[in-house]
Design an enzyme around this catalytic site. Sequence first.
Site, PDB file in Angstrom:
ATOM      1  CG  ASP A  36      85.225  44.352  88.212  1.00  0.00           C
ATOM      2  OD1 ASP A  36      86.205  43.712  87.785  1.00  0.00           O
ATOM      3  OD2 ASP A  36      84.825  45.417  87.698  1.00  0.00           O
ATOM      4  CD  GLN A  73      86.721  49.747  83.025  1.00  0.00           C
ATOM      5  OE1 GLN A  73      86.298  48.615  82.875  1.00  0.00           O
ATOM      6  NE2 GLN A  73      87.976  49.984  83.342  1.00  0.00           N
ATOM      7  CE  LYS A 119      87.677  45.129  81.928  1.00  0.00           C
ATOM      8  NZ  LYS A 119      87.409  46.079  83.008  1.00  0.00           N
TER       9      LYS A 119
HETATM   10  N1  GUN Z   1      89.537  50.165  86.275  1.00  0.00           N
HETATM   11  C1  GUN Z   1      90.818  49.769  86.303  1.00  0.00           C
HETATM   12  N2  GUN Z   1      90.890  48.426  86.489  1.00  0.00           N
HETATM   13  C2  GUN Z   1      89.621  47.994  86.588  1.00  0.00           C
HETATM   14  C3  GUN Z   1      89.038  46.702  86.789  1.00  0.00           C
HETATM   15  O1  GUN Z   1      89.703  45.673  86.923  1.00  0.00           O
HETATM   16  N3  GUN Z   1      87.685  46.667  86.821  1.00  0.00           N
HETATM   17  C4  GUN Z   1      86.934  47.781  86.690  1.00  0.00           C
HETATM   18  N4  GUN Z   1      85.610  47.654  86.748  1.00  0.00           N
HETATM   19  N5  GUN Z   1      87.432  48.984  86.507  1.00  0.00           N
HETATM   20  C5  GUN Z   1      88.770  49.081  86.458  1.00  0.00           C
END
Ligand code: GUN
Length: 286
Positions: free
Chosen positions: A119, A96, A52
Site C-alpha cells: 500500500d 484496510q 481486492k
Molecule cells: N481505505 C481507503 N482506501 C484505502 C487504500 O487504498 N488502502 C487501504 N489499505 N485502506 C484504504
Amino acid sequence: MQLLDGKKLSKKIELEITKEVKELKDTCGCTPGLAVVLVGQDPASAAYVNMKKKACDRVGFYSITHDMPETISQEAIEKTIEMMNDNPNVDGILIQLPLPSQIDTTKILELVAPEKDVDGFHPYNVGRLTTGLDGFVPCTPLGVMKLLKEYDIDVKGKNCVVVGASNIVGKPMAALLLNADATVEICHIFTDDLKKHTLAADIVLVGVGVINLIKEDMLKDDVIIIDIGINRAENGKLVGDVDFANVSQKCSYITPVPGGVGPMTIAMLLKNTLKAAKINAKERQL
Ligand code: GUN
C-alpha cells in the site's frame, strides 16, 4: 471530451500480470501472495477487501484475509502483522483502513515490513516517494499516473491542483506529480476560495468525498479532470466529487465514477504485490 477509461486499462494490466504470474510459477515455483487485515464490519471496507481478493484470484495470486472483530486489541493486530512479516508465502501485506479508534494506526502501519508494504503507507516508502527513489507507491495515486500516461497526458510543466491532502491520496498524488515535473498545489478543507485555485488549473485531481464539490464554473475550458471521490448518492448510485453532467461539457478529459480511478487502484495493488513477489523470489535464489 474524452473519457479516461480505467476499467479498460485495468483489464489490460490484469492480463499482463496474469502472464507474468504464470512465468514466475514456471521459473521458480513461486505464487505471489497478498495478506489482508480487515477489522470490524464497515460495509465499504468489506466491499473493497472483497474486490481486492477477487482481483487476486483472477490473476492467480494466493490471498488470505484476516477478519478481526471491531473490539480487537492493538497487541492482537501487531501479532498478526509480525506473523505475516515472517511468512515467506506472504509477499504483500495490506491493512484496510480506517482502523477502529482504540487502535494506534501509525504504530500498526510502521510495523509492516517495508518490503511487503504494497500500500506504500510505511514512512520508509513515503520517504522514498518524496525523495524520488524507487519503492512502494500508494495504489490510487499510482493508478492515476498510469491512466494519464496511457492517454499520453504529460504533466510536465502543467498546473496541477490536488484537492484533498490525505496520506492515502492527496499527499502521495502531489509527490508523484512533482516527481513528474508538474507544478503542484494542494488544496484542502481549510483552503480559502477553492475556486480561485481550480480556475488556474490545467489538471484538477480531487478526492475528498463530497458530492458535486467541483462544478463547471470553477474550471477553465479544456481542463483535465481526475475524480478520485467515491460517494453513494441519495438514489443509491456511486458518484464522485465532480458534477459530471456539467463538467464533462467543459473539460478535455475526465475519469468516470465508477470505471475511472477505482479499478486502477486495484490493478496497482496487484502490480505492487507482483513487484514484491519478484524481489522476494530473486532474494530466495541468491
Ligand atoms: N481505505 C481507503 N482506501 C484505502 C487504500 O487504498 N488502502 C487501504 N489499505 N485502506 C484504504
